[in-house]
Design a protein around this motif. Structure first.
Motif, PDB file in Angstrom:
ATOM      1  N   PHE A 138       2.191  -6.580  -6.276  1.00  0.00           N
ATOM      2  CA  PHE A 138       0.581  -6.997  -6.264  1.00  0.00           C
ATOM      3  C   PHE A 138      -0.336  -5.886  -6.003  1.00  0.00           C
ATOM      4  CE2 PHE A 138      -2.933  -8.376  -3.545  1.00  0.00           C
ATOM      5  CZ  PHE A 138      -3.476  -9.441  -4.236  1.00  0.00           C
ATOM      6  N   PHE A 139      -0.067  -4.812  -5.437  1.00  0.00           N
ATOM      7  CA  PHE A 139      -0.862  -3.613  -4.710  1.00  0.00           C
ATOM      8  C   PHE A 139      -1.130  -2.605  -5.851  1.00  0.00           C
ATOM      9  CE2 PHE A 139      -0.555  -5.915  -0.668  1.00  0.00           C
ATOM     10  CZ  PHE A 139      -1.948  -5.451  -0.085  1.00  0.00           C
ATOM     11  N   ALA A 140       0.001  -2.553  -6.700  1.00  0.00           N
ATOM     12  CA  ALA A 140      -0.136  -1.421  -7.842  1.00  0.00           C
ATOM     13  C   ALA A 140      -1.650  -1.745  -8.683  1.00  0.00           C
ATOM     14  CB  ALA A 140       0.889  -1.754  -8.828  1.00  0.00           C
ATOM     15  N   PRO A 141      -1.766  -3.024  -9.301  1.00  0.00           N
ATOM     16  CA  PRO A 141      -2.976  -2.969  -9.680  1.00  0.00           C
ATOM     17  C   PRO A 141      -4.160  -3.037  -9.062  1.00  0.00           C
ATOM     18  CG  PRO A 141      -1.957  -5.243 -10.003  1.00  0.00           C
ATOM     19  CD  PRO A 141      -1.061  -3.936  -9.457  1.00  0.00           C
ATOM     20  N   VAL A 146       1.693  -0.082 -15.073  1.00  0.00           N
ATOM     21  CA  VAL A 146       2.450  -1.111 -15.725  1.00  0.00           C
ATOM     22  C   VAL A 146       3.985  -0.801 -15.240  1.00  0.00           C
ATOM     23  CG1 VAL A 146       3.598  -2.046 -17.692  1.00  0.00           C
ATOM     24  CG2 VAL A 146       1.213  -1.341 -17.605  1.00  0.00           C
ATOM     25  N   ALA A 147       4.516   0.416 -15.146  1.00  0.00           N
ATOM     26  CA  ALA A 147       5.841   0.664 -14.511  1.00  0.00           C
ATOM     27  C   ALA A 147       6.134   0.354 -13.126  1.00  0.00           C
ATOM     28  CB  ALA A 147       6.089   2.195 -14.877  1.00  0.00           C
ATOM     29  N   LEU A 148       5.012   0.760 -12.308  1.00  0.00           N
ATOM     30  CA  LEU A 148       5.308   0.198 -10.707  1.00  0.00           C
ATOM     31  C   LEU A 148       4.961  -1.187 -10.754  1.00  0.00           C
ATOM     32  CD1 LEU A 148       3.438   3.338  -9.105  1.00  0.00           C
ATOM     33  CD2 LEU A 148       5.757   2.902  -9.427  1.00  0.00           C
ATOM     34  N   THR A 181       6.533   8.463  -6.046  1.00  0.00           N
ATOM     35  CA  THR A 181       5.481   9.233  -5.937  1.00  0.00           C
ATOM     36  C   THR A 181       5.052   9.897  -7.336  1.00  0.00           C
ATOM     37  OG1 THR A 181       6.121   9.513  -3.420  1.00  0.00           O
ATOM     38  CG2 THR A 181       4.747  11.279  -4.588  1.00  0.00           C
ATOM     39  N   HIS A 182       6.261  10.221  -8.032  1.00  0.00           N
ATOM     40  CA  HIS A 182       5.922  11.277  -9.069  1.00  0.00           C
ATOM     41  C   HIS A 182       5.843  10.510 -10.428  1.00  0.00           C
ATOM     42  CE1 HIS A 182       6.208  14.825  -6.766  1.00  0.00           C
ATOM     43  NE2 HIS A 182       6.884  14.369  -6.069  1.00  0.00           N
ATOM     44  N   PHE A 183       6.352   9.279 -10.786  1.00  0.00           N
ATOM     45  CA  PHE A 183       6.501   8.669 -12.031  1.00  0.00           C
ATOM     46  C   PHE A 183       5.365   8.453 -12.586  1.00  0.00           C
ATOM     47  CE2 PHE A 183       7.781   5.188 -14.983  1.00  0.00           C
ATOM     48  CZ  PHE A 183       8.560   5.782 -15.597  1.00  0.00           C
ATOM     49  N   PRO A 184       4.135   7.979 -11.982  1.00  0.00           N
ATOM     50  CA  PRO A 184       2.675   8.047 -12.636  1.00  0.00           C
ATOM     51  C   PRO A 184       2.503   9.384 -13.230  1.00  0.00           C
ATOM     52  CG  PRO A 184       2.538   6.687 -10.786  1.00  0.00           C
ATOM     53  CD  PRO A 184       3.831   7.578 -10.551  1.00  0.00           C
ATOM     54  N   ALA A 185       2.659  10.613 -12.626  1.00  0.00           N
ATOM     55  CA  ALA A 185       2.263  11.564 -13.010  1.00  0.00           C
ATOM     56  C   ALA A 185       3.249  11.989 -14.239  1.00  0.00           C
ATOM     57  CB  ALA A 185       2.197  12.796 -11.840  1.00  0.00           C
ATOM     58  N   TYR A 186       4.500  11.984 -14.072  1.00  0.00           N
ATOM     59  CA  TYR A 186       5.665  12.218 -14.988  1.00  0.00           C
ATOM     60  C   TYR A 186       5.081  11.606 -16.282  1.00  0.00           C
ATOM     61  CZ  TYR A 186       9.889  12.011 -17.343  1.00  0.00           C
ATOM     62  OH  TYR A 186      11.045  12.389 -18.298  1.00  0.00           O
ATOM     63  N   LEU A 187       4.706  10.534 -16.439  1.00  0.00           N
ATOM     64  CA  LEU A 187       4.187   9.637 -17.627  1.00  0.00           C
ATOM     65  C   LEU A 187       2.870  10.469 -18.308  1.00  0.00           C
ATOM     66  CD1 LEU A 187       4.909   6.049 -16.757  1.00  0.00           C
ATOM     67  CD2 LEU A 187       6.445   7.636 -18.209  1.00  0.00           C
ATOM     68  N   ASN A 188       2.119  10.834 -17.461  1.00  0.00           N
ATOM     69  CA  ASN A 188       0.878  11.576 -17.957  1.00  0.00           C
ATOM     70  C   ASN A 188       1.284  12.748 -18.485  1.00  0.00           C
ATOM     71  OD1 ASN A 188      -0.866   9.514 -16.929  1.00  0.00           O
ATOM     72  ND2 ASN A 188      -1.367  10.748 -15.005  1.00  0.00           N
ATOM     73  N   ASP A 189       2.130  13.464 -17.822  1.00  0.00           N
ATOM     74  CA  ASP A 189       2.757  14.807 -18.611  1.00  0.00           C
ATOM     75  C   ASP A 189       3.404  14.687 -19.963  1.00  0.00           C
ATOM     76  OD1 ASP A 189       1.762  15.966 -16.234  1.00  0.00           O
ATOM     77  OD2 ASP A 189       3.918  16.234 -15.206  1.00  0.00           O
ATOM     78  N   LEU A 190       4.094  13.328 -19.950  1.00  0.00           N
ATOM     79  CA  LEU A 190       4.526  13.071 -21.365  1.00  0.00           C
ATOM     80  C   LEU A 190       3.561  12.607 -22.504  1.00  0.00           C
ATOM     81  CD1 LEU A 190       7.601  10.966 -20.203  1.00  0.00           C
ATOM     82  CD2 LEU A 190       7.769  13.435 -20.781  1.00  0.00           C
ATOM     83  N   GLY A 191       2.297  12.553 -21.960  1.00  0.00           N
ATOM     84  CA  GLY A 191       1.247  12.189 -23.201  1.00  0.00           C
ATOM     85  C   GLY A 191       1.081  10.850 -23.162  1.00  0.00           C
ATOM     86  N   PRO A 220       0.908  -1.291   0.001  1.00  0.00           N
ATOM     87  CA  PRO A 220      -0.028   0.005   0.079  1.00  0.00           C
ATOM     88  C   PRO A 220       0.837   1.067   0.112  1.00  0.00           C
ATOM     89  CG  PRO A 220      -0.845  -1.658   1.478  1.00  0.00           C
ATOM     90  CD  PRO A 220       0.437  -2.067   1.056  1.00  0.00           C
ATOM     91  N   ARG A 221       2.150   0.990   0.703  1.00  0.00           N
ATOM     92  CA  ARG A 221       2.704   2.710   0.908  1.00  0.00           C
ATOM     93  C   ARG A 221       3.360   2.954  -0.546  1.00  0.00           C
ATOM     94  NH1 ARG A 221       5.039   5.753  -0.513  1.00  0.00           N
ATOM     95  NH2 ARG A 221       6.683   7.197   0.389  1.00  0.00           N
ATOM     96  N   SER A 222       3.903   1.867  -1.254  1.00  0.00           N
ATOM     97  CA  SER A 222       4.344   1.943  -2.670  1.00  0.00           C
ATOM     98  C   SER A 222       3.483   2.411  -3.718  1.00  0.00           C
ATOM     99  CB  SER A 222       5.078   0.991  -3.027  1.00  0.00           C
ATOM    100  OG  SER A 222       4.259  -0.373  -3.263  1.00  0.00           O
ATOM    101  N   SER A 223       2.077   2.437  -3.312  1.00  0.00           N
ATOM    102  CA  SER A 223       1.139   2.508  -4.355  1.00  0.00           C
ATOM    103  C   SER A 223       0.478   3.896  -3.950  1.00  0.00           C
ATOM    104  CB  SER A 223      -0.244   1.618  -4.257  1.00  0.00           C
ATOM    105  OG  SER A 223       0.476   0.082  -4.517  1.00  0.00           O
ATOM    106  N   MET A 224       0.943   4.807  -3.181  1.00  0.00           N
ATOM    107  CA  MET A 224       0.417   6.040  -2.770  1.00  0.00           C
ATOM    108  C   MET A 224       0.306   7.165  -3.979  1.00  0.00           C
ATOM    109  SD  MET A 224      -0.896   6.127   0.213  1.00  0.00           S
ATOM    110  CE  MET A 224      -1.032   5.206   1.434  1.00  0.00           C
ATOM    111  N   GLY A 225       1.303   6.817  -4.860  1.00  0.00           N
ATOM    112  CA  GLY A 225       1.471   7.671  -6.116  1.00  0.00           C
ATOM    113  C   GLY A 225       0.323   7.780  -6.868  1.00  0.00           C
TER     114      GLY A 225
END
Length: 415
Positions: A160-163, A261-263, A243-253, A35-40
């Motif tokens: 496991f907890f990412a999806p 998938v990345a996490l 924390t920031h990688f999902p948002a970073y990928l969104n910013d890249l379009g 759960p902690r690693s999925s906070m992003g």
């Protein structure tokens, strides 16, 4: 070292078989870290609904990381003195309370306070506490491998907890998804029962020490200080990405699914990396292994930033970074146990981890601050590259040997 210290005295005193202790400890590590690693995944829905900036969310996650570090030393000492199972139970309760508070928090201040509570709770039931129990029931030469199992279990929790977390947010909403995660913490006290026999036992040292003596000895040891400096970098790098990688990928379009998938890939490949580090740590100098891991991270990030972003590059980056992700943990903790023994191992490991979490605080917080100022994460990425090279260098002079302890009443020999 005498034969009696080769195998810790705690092993025959445990009422549970070793395989059960390791299995339950690994499940606790997965429940704690997942759960902690999925906070992003909560960054976008929470900031959009509350009207908060990314810096507001990032600061709460930064406080979470910092209090995790502060708590690691406190709970490590508590586990060494009063018992692993009691510590894990207390930590799980605080963790659940913090997650519930995140779902309720109506203001940034309340959300930051909830983040602090989560961080303190995570510290009380983290794989650092689990490793303290493991370190007392396995032979010294097996510790790196068993620590690798605990770290790999935490990585499986991330995988496991990412999806699962993203699915809960989609199906139930982010509020209800947090309540589900909090409820899962109730499993930790049950899983902690087999670990209770491995706590508060004096093992593997030539003489007993007080808490203050252990603190002074560790802080006066040059190799320990170098280890602390290197682990700061680990925290900076992994917390920023988590924390920031999902948002970073969104910013890249890119489609938001690639953040999931990345996490997941980072978690999956870190299972390989953690186990591999555990095996390699038994066969090569641990300081060399750590230097290679940190240098490898810098190389992977550099290439990722210089090539055009695409789903393919995200997958390759996540796989490679996953192998290097928490593979630092087994050799780092094994070095602590090698240097100082296991009497205050959980506490001293917590001291090293506190440095890791100071780095985590800065990585998460600076990611939000710099993005809000520049609308780019690139400066923080390049900070991570430079720090990775620094960490690779500071591990090379570490001395892999038990500390020289003079008899009581005599000054300790200089290193």
């Amino acid at each position: 070292m005498s034969p009696s210290t080769d195998r810790p005295a705690a092993a025959p005193r445990s009422a549970f078989p070793l395989w059960l202790i390791v299995a339950c400890g690994c499940l606790i590590a997965a429940l704690n870290f997942g759960p902690r690693s999925s906070m992003g995944f909560y960054l976008t829905p929470i900031t959009m609904e509350r009207g908060w900036s990314r810096e507001t969310f990032a600061l709460a996650m930064a406080w979470q990381n910092l209090l995790w570090g502060v708590g690691a030393t406190f709970f490590g000492g508590f586990a060494d003195r009063w018992g692993t199972a009691k510590t894990l139970t207390l930590g799980a309760g605080l963790y659940a309370a913090g997650i519930l508070a995140m779902g309720w928090a109506p203001t940034p201040a309340a959300f930051h306070a909830a983040g602090m509570l989560v961080g303190f709770g995570v510290a009380g039931c983290s794989f650092g506490i689990v490793m303290g129990a493991f370190g007392r029931v396995v032979r010294p030469e097996q510790r790196t491998l068993v620590f690798g199992f605990a770290t790999a279990a935490g990585s499986f929790g991330q995988f496991f907890f990412a999806p699962v977390t993203q699915g809960l947010i989609t199906d139930l909403g982010w509020h209800a998804s947090l309540y589900v995660l909090a409820a899962l913490m109730g499993l930790i006290p049950l899983l902690a029962i087999p670990l209770r026999g491995a706590s508060a036992v004096h093992t593997g040292v030539e003489r007993d020490q007080s808490v203050l003596e252990a603190f002074r000895e560790a802080l006066g040891h040059r190799s320990f200080r170098l280890l602390v400096a290197g682990f700061f970098v680990c925290g900076f790098q992994v917390a920023f990405i988590t924390t920031h990688f999902p948002a970073y990928l969104n910013d890249l379009g890119l489609d938001p699914k690639w953040g999931i998938v990345a996490l997941m890939l980072i978690g999956a490949f870190n299972i390989v990396g953690s186990l591999g580090a555990g095996i390699l740590g038994m066969r090569m100098p641990k300081r060399w292994l750590l230097a290679l891991i940190y240098a490898g991270r810098s190389l992977v990030v550099t290439v990722f930033l210089l090539v055009p972003a695409s789903p393919v590059t995200v997958v390759i980056f996540a796989a490679l970074m996953g192998v290097l992700w928490l593979s630092t943990v087994p050799p780092t903790n094994a070095l602590v146990a090698l240097m100082f023994g296991t009497r205050w191992f959980a506490m001293l490991g917590g001291m090293v981890f506190f440095s890791h979490q100071i780095g985590s605080f800065l990585g998460v917080w600076l990611g939000g601050v710099i993005y809000d100022r520049t609308h780019s994460y690139d400066p923080v990425w390049w900070m991570g590259v430079a720090l990775g090279l620094f960490a690779a260098l500071v591990h090379l002079p570490i001395r892999e040997a038990p500390i020289d302890r003079a008899p009581r009443g005599l000054p300790q020999a200089a290193e």
